[in-house]
Scaffold this motif. Structure first.
Motif, PDB file in Angstrom:
ATOM      1  N   GLY A  22     -23.891 -12.084 -33.315  1.00 37.66           N
ATOM      2  CA  GLY A  22     -23.348 -13.436 -33.102  1.00 37.66           C
ATOM      3  C   GLY A  22     -22.319 -13.600 -32.057  1.00 37.66           C
ATOM      4  N   LEU A  23     -21.520 -13.014 -31.957  1.00 35.84           N
ATOM      5  CA  LEU A  23     -20.249 -12.761 -30.803  1.00 35.84           C
ATOM      6  C   LEU A  23     -20.848 -12.423 -29.650  1.00 35.84           C
ATOM      7  CD1 LEU A  23     -17.012 -11.823 -32.563  1.00 35.84           C
ATOM      8  CD2 LEU A  23     -18.136 -13.945 -32.481  1.00 35.84           C
ATOM      9  N   THR A  24     -21.956 -11.294 -29.502  1.00 34.21           N
ATOM     10  CA  THR A  24     -22.328 -10.841 -28.365  1.00 34.21           C
ATOM     11  C   THR A  24     -23.233 -12.012 -27.788  1.00 34.21           C
ATOM     12  OG1 THR A  24     -22.560  -8.848 -29.218  1.00 34.21           O
ATOM     13  CG2 THR A  24     -24.143  -9.383 -27.551  1.00 34.21           C
ATOM     14  N   GLU A  25     -24.085 -12.731 -28.684  1.00 29.50           N
ATOM     15  CA  GLU A  25     -24.790 -13.825 -28.354  1.00 29.50           C
ATOM     16  C   GLU A  25     -24.017 -15.190 -27.735  1.00 29.50           C
ATOM     17  OE1 GLU A  25     -28.856 -14.670 -30.228  1.00 29.50           O
ATOM     18  OE2 GLU A  25     -27.407 -16.344 -31.158  1.00 29.50           O
ATOM     19  N   ALA A  26     -22.861 -15.179 -28.696  1.00 26.42           N
ATOM     20  CA  ALA A  26     -22.032 -16.271 -28.158  1.00 26.42           C
ATOM     21  C   ALA A  26     -21.449 -15.998 -26.853  1.00 26.42           C
ATOM     22  CB  ALA A  26     -20.775 -16.619 -29.005  1.00 26.42           C
ATOM     23  N   LEU A  27     -21.070 -14.777 -26.608  1.00 24.80           N
ATOM     24  CA  LEU A  27     -20.502 -14.353 -25.127  1.00 24.80           C
ATOM     25  C   LEU A  27     -21.645 -14.889 -24.087  1.00 24.80           C
ATOM     26  CD1 LEU A  27     -18.202 -11.430 -26.529  1.00 24.80           C
ATOM     27  CD2 LEU A  27     -17.394 -13.486 -25.109  1.00 24.80           C
ATOM     28  N   PHE A  84     -24.266 -20.070 -19.568  1.00 26.42           N
ATOM     29  CA  PHE A  84     -25.019 -21.169 -19.274  1.00 26.42           C
ATOM     30  C   PHE A  84     -24.331 -22.371 -19.919  1.00 26.42           C
ATOM     31  CE2 PHE A  84     -27.639 -17.581 -20.501  1.00 26.42           C
ATOM     32  CZ  PHE A  84     -28.416 -17.375 -19.272  1.00 26.42           C
ATOM     33  N   ALA A  85     -23.789 -22.287 -20.975  1.00 24.33           N
ATOM     34  CA  ALA A  85     -23.188 -23.507 -21.733  1.00 24.33           C
ATOM     35  C   ALA A  85     -22.032 -24.081 -21.413  1.00 24.33           C
ATOM     36  CB  ALA A  85     -23.075 -23.168 -23.080  1.00 24.33           C
ATOM     37  N   ASP A  86     -21.726 -25.398 -21.448  1.00 28.36           N
ATOM     38  CA  ASP A  86     -20.295 -25.729 -21.333  1.00 28.36           C
ATOM     39  C   ASP A  86     -19.238 -25.350 -22.119  1.00 28.36           C
ATOM     40  OD1 ASP A  86     -20.648 -27.027 -18.922  1.00 28.36           O
ATOM     41  OD2 ASP A  86     -20.241 -29.029 -19.656  1.00 28.36           O
ATOM     42  N   SER A  87     -19.801 -25.121 -23.754  1.00 27.77           N
ATOM     43  CA  SER A  87     -18.923 -24.795 -24.867  1.00 27.77           C
ATOM     44  C   SER A  87     -19.899 -24.357 -25.653  1.00 27.77           C
ATOM     45  CB  SER A  87     -18.389 -26.054 -25.156  1.00 27.77           C
ATOM     46  OG  SER A  87     -19.291 -26.845 -25.723  1.00 27.77           O
ATOM     47  N   VAL A  88     -19.143 -23.362 -26.362  1.00 28.57           N
ATOM     48  CA  VAL A  88     -20.009 -22.934 -27.373  1.00 28.57           C
ATOM     49  C   VAL A  88     -18.927 -22.528 -28.768  1.00 28.57           C
ATOM     50  CG1 VAL A  88     -20.879 -20.464 -28.372  1.00 28.57           C
ATOM     51  CG2 VAL A  88     -21.186 -21.057 -25.906  1.00 28.57           C
ATOM     52  N   SER A  89     -19.407 -23.617 -29.672  1.00 28.23           N
ATOM     53  CA  SER A  89     -18.403 -23.293 -30.976  1.00 28.23           C
ATOM     54  C   SER A  89     -19.184 -22.564 -32.159  1.00 28.23           C
ATOM     55  CB  SER A  89     -18.585 -24.533 -31.748  1.00 28.23           C
ATOM     56  OG  SER A  89     -17.752 -25.749 -30.601  1.00 28.23           O
ATOM     57  N   ILE A  90     -18.187 -21.629 -32.658  1.00 25.09           N
ATOM     58  CA  ILE A  90     -18.803 -20.497 -33.562  1.00 25.09           C
ATOM     59  C   ILE A  90     -18.281 -20.858 -34.859  1.00 25.09           C
ATOM     60  CG2 ILE A  90     -18.795 -18.170 -34.170  1.00 25.09           C
ATOM     61  CD1 ILE A  90     -17.851 -17.356 -31.419  1.00 25.09           C
ATOM     62  N   VAL A  91     -19.334 -21.088 -35.609  1.00 20.21           N
ATOM     63  CA  VAL A  91     -19.185 -21.467 -37.189  1.00 20.21           C
ATOM     64  C   VAL A  91     -18.747 -20.385 -38.055  1.00 20.21           C
ATOM     65  CG1 VAL A  91     -20.035 -22.746 -39.212  1.00 20.21           C
ATOM     66  CG2 VAL A  91     -20.661 -23.543 -36.951  1.00 20.21           C
ATOM     67  N   VAL A  92     -17.636 -20.520 -38.731  1.00 22.06           N
ATOM     68  CA  VAL A  92     -17.376 -19.086 -39.513  1.00 22.06           C
ATOM     69  C   VAL A  92     -17.060 -19.628 -40.974  1.00 22.06           C
ATOM     70  CG1 VAL A  92     -15.795 -17.089 -39.681  1.00 22.06           C
ATOM     71  CG2 VAL A  92     -16.076 -18.030 -37.247  1.00 22.06           C
ATOM     72  N   ARG A  93     -17.596 -19.087 -41.949  1.00 22.65           N
ATOM     73  CA  ARG A  93     -17.672 -19.315 -43.209  1.00 22.65           C
ATOM     74  C   ARG A  93     -16.343 -19.244 -43.992  1.00 22.65           C
ATOM     75  NH1 ARG A  93     -20.731 -19.311 -47.642  1.00 22.65           N
ATOM     76  NH2 ARG A  93     -22.295 -19.686 -46.682  1.00 22.65           N
ATOM     77  N   HIS A  94     -15.375 -18.252 -43.436  1.00 24.80           N
ATOM     78  CA  HIS A  94     -14.102 -17.962 -44.001  1.00 24.80           C
ATOM     79  C   HIS A  94     -13.149 -18.586 -43.012  1.00 24.80           C
ATOM     80  CE1 HIS A  94     -16.060 -15.348 -46.861  1.00 24.80           C
ATOM     81  NE2 HIS A  94     -16.938 -14.972 -45.837  1.00 24.80           N
ATOM     82  N   GLN A 145     -14.181  -9.303 -30.934  1.00 22.59           N
ATOM     83  CA  GLN A 145     -13.648 -10.531 -31.370  1.00 22.59           C
ATOM     84  C   GLN A 145     -12.557 -10.788 -30.281  1.00 22.59           C
ATOM     85  OE1 GLN A 145     -11.542  -9.887 -35.106  1.00 22.59           O
ATOM     86  NE2 GLN A 145     -13.339  -8.674 -35.806  1.00 22.59           N
ATOM     87  N   GLU A 146     -11.972  -9.886 -29.636  1.00 23.50           N
ATOM     88  CA  GLU A 146     -11.129 -10.283 -28.528  1.00 23.50           C
ATOM     89  C   GLU A 146     -11.532 -10.948 -27.452  1.00 23.50           C
ATOM     90  OE1 GLU A 146      -7.736  -9.911 -28.794  1.00 23.50           O
ATOM     91  OE2 GLU A 146      -8.116  -9.172 -30.646  1.00 23.50           O
ATOM     92  N   ALA A 158     -12.371 -18.954 -22.721  1.00 25.97           N
ATOM     93  CA  ALA A 158     -12.111 -20.201 -22.245  1.00 25.97           C
ATOM     94  C   ALA A 158     -13.071 -21.365 -23.107  1.00 25.97           C
ATOM     95  CB  ALA A 158     -11.851 -20.653 -21.044  1.00 25.97           C
ATOM     96  N   LYS A 159     -14.261 -20.765 -22.902  1.00 29.28           N
ATOM     97  CA  LYS A 159     -15.500 -21.687 -23.358  1.00 29.28           C
ATOM     98  C   LYS A 159     -15.743 -21.764 -24.774  1.00 29.28           C
ATOM     99  CE  LYS A 159     -18.394 -21.967 -19.148  1.00 29.28           C
ATOM    100  NZ  LYS A 159     -19.666 -21.732 -18.679  1.00 29.28           N
ATOM    101  N   ILE A 160     -15.158 -20.654 -25.488  1.00 29.66           N
ATOM    102  CA  ILE A 160     -15.349 -20.550 -27.097  1.00 29.66           C
ATOM    103  C   ILE A 160     -14.168 -21.054 -27.863  1.00 29.66           C
ATOM    104  CG2 ILE A 160     -15.535 -18.750 -28.765  1.00 29.66           C
ATOM    105  CD1 ILE A 160     -17.264 -16.992 -26.826  1.00 29.66           C
ATOM    106  N   ASP A 161     -14.870 -21.684 -29.049  1.00 28.27           N
ATOM    107  CA  ASP A 161     -13.853 -22.006 -29.889  1.00 28.27           C
ATOM    108  C   ASP A 161     -14.488 -21.910 -31.309  1.00 28.27           C
ATOM    109  OD1 ASP A 161     -15.693 -24.249 -29.606  1.00 28.27           O
ATOM    110  OD2 ASP A 161     -14.501 -25.270 -31.009  1.00 28.27           O
ATOM    111  N   PHE A 162     -13.630 -21.734 -32.061  1.00 27.99           N
ATOM    112  CA  PHE A 162     -13.915 -21.155 -33.856  1.00 27.99           C
ATOM    113  C   PHE A 162     -13.941 -22.469 -34.615  1.00 27.99           C
ATOM    114  CE2 PHE A 162     -13.146 -17.623 -31.641  1.00 27.99           C
ATOM    115  CZ  PHE A 162     -14.071 -16.659 -31.973  1.00 27.99           C
ATOM    116  N   LEU A 163     -14.930 -22.836 -35.630  1.00 32.94           N
ATOM    117  CA  LEU A 163     -14.967 -23.760 -36.324  1.00 32.94           C
ATOM    118  C   LEU A 163     -14.673 -22.945 -37.826  1.00 32.94           C
ATOM    119  CD1 LEU A 163     -17.539 -25.888 -35.102  1.00 32.94           C
ATOM    120  CD2 LEU A 163     -15.323 -26.408 -34.899  1.00 32.94           C
TER     121      LEU A 163
END
Ligand SMILES: Cc1cc2nc3c(=O)[nH]c(=O)nc-3n(C[C@H](O)[C@H](O)[C@H](O)COP(=O)(O)OP(=O)(O)OC[C@H]3O[C@@H](n4cnc5c(N)ncnc54)[C@H](O)[C@@H]3O)c2cc1C
Length: 319
Positions: free
Chosen positions: A159-164, A169-179, A194-195, A201-206
């Motif tokens: 998931g994180l490899t994919e998000a990075l 390409f993307a303007d923003s990538v929000s990662i949904v975390v169930r915990h 994780q680091e 700058a483009k990644i945030d966590f939900l």
């Protein structure tokens, strides 16, 4: 070329890292080897672009290129590749029959290296919008999301490899975390990933949320997220969803032939022997290996399975 009906020493089902490595070891042991693959040889590593944890490469290497090299290496030692899908194995006393769509292959030993495939997102609308903004393969589809807002579901290594990767390409990538953020179960990914994700700058966590519904008629327009503490839902506007929430073993064709665990992973002993003599299993489809889901682990298991197949054949010959 393997003659129809004449048994080979080793038949390998699946040409991912496990199957390809098994083919190299079997070929170098001078065993006649057929490898049956229903798609593109290389397995899941064809779905990612770069790999940087394969031993022996100081620099990042292209994963599909690495798999092409593995295939060539297996061919160099005599492995024959067959493009076909195996639908079942009929065990025999000293020769097993592998039934594929267009042929039956007789083999003295079988190595099952059929891997796994991604789990579907369990959210309303996910099935309908698959391929219309919902993707299970960033390498395949990331390019189509230039300048878009992406939701990444899954915070494991993949998931994180994919998000990075998607930040290219993307303007923003929000990662949904169930915990929640401070929950030790929040991340299953390695520390370095994780680091990188946290600092990007483009990644945030939900945090502490799950995807309840994907919104949109004929393409993704948003996602309904549920807060797991309050139960409240919130609609977030997004253009695409990438899903990475685990895998299912591709072992349906083995049901009733070899022992599987309740999730469908192949049960083996420490020498990778299934409960059926001369049928071995290696890689992500095998119980225990799936806990790591790593190419190099699968490759190592392919080597073990081939060595055990060779030992089995030697013992059978001297009996
Ligand atoms: C996006 C992504 C990124 C990854 N990044 C890394 C990484 O950086 N480093 C790392 O070590 N690992 C990584 N992995 C994990 C790695 O790809 C897997 O652990 C590895 O591919 C498992 O190898 P395998 O040979 O067991 O199975 P697979 O690679 O799944 O290969 C199994 C093969 O069997 C074939 N098959 C299945 N059923 C049949 C049938 N009935 N008949 C014929 N053929 C069949 C399939 O088509 C497939 O080609 C990543 C995975 C993904 C998805």
């Amino acid at each position: 070329m393997v003659a129809q009906g004449s048994p080979v020493d080793v038949a390998i089902i699946g040409a991912g890292p496990a199957g390809l490595t098994a083919a190299i070891y079997a070929g170098r042991a001078l065993l006649s080897t057929v490898i049956v693959e229903k798609g593109l040889p290389g397995g899941q590593l064809n779905e990612t672009d770069l790999i940087e944890n394969w031993p022996g490469f100081a620099e990042t290497v292209s994963a599909p290129e690495l798999m092409t090299q593995l295939r060539s290496q297996a061919e160099r030692f005599g492995a024959e590749f067959v493009l076909d899908e195996v639908s079942r194995i009929e065990p025999g006393d000293s020769v097993h029959s592998i039934i594929a769509s267009e042929r039956t292959i007789q083999a003295r030993t079988v190595i099952v290296a059929c891997g796994s495939r991604p789990k579907d997102l369990p959210a309303e609308g996910a099935d309908r919008l698959k391929g219309k903004g919902i993707s299970y393969c960033a390498t395949c589809d990331g390019f189509f999301f230039q300048g878009k807002r992406i939701l990444e579901v899954g915070a494991g290594d993949s998931g994180l490899t994919e998000a990075l990767f998607l930040t290219r390409f993307a303007d923003s990538v929000s990662i949904v975390v169930r915990h929640p953020m401070d929950d030790p179960r929040a991340f299953r990914a390695s520390g370095i990933l994780q680091e990188r994700a946290k600092e990007h700058a483009k990644i945030d966590f939900l945090w502490n949320r799950v995807v309840e519904e994907i919104l949109g008629e004929d393409h993704v327009e948003g996602a309904r997220l549920k807060d797991l503490t309050t139960g409240e839902t919130e609609d977030v506007p997004i253009d695409g969803v990438f899903v990475n929430i685990g895998h299912l073993p591709q072992t349906g064709f083995l049901r009733g032939t070899v022992d599987l665990d309740p999730e469908g992973y192949i049960m083996t002993d420490g020498c990778l022997r299934t409960n059926v003599p001369a049928i071995f299993a290696a890689g992500d489809a095998r119980i225990d290996a799936n806990r790591y889901a790593q190419g190099v682990v699968a490759a190592g298991e392919g080597a073990i399975a081939a060595i055990e197949a060779e030992k089995h054949l030697a013992a059978a010959e001297s009996a």
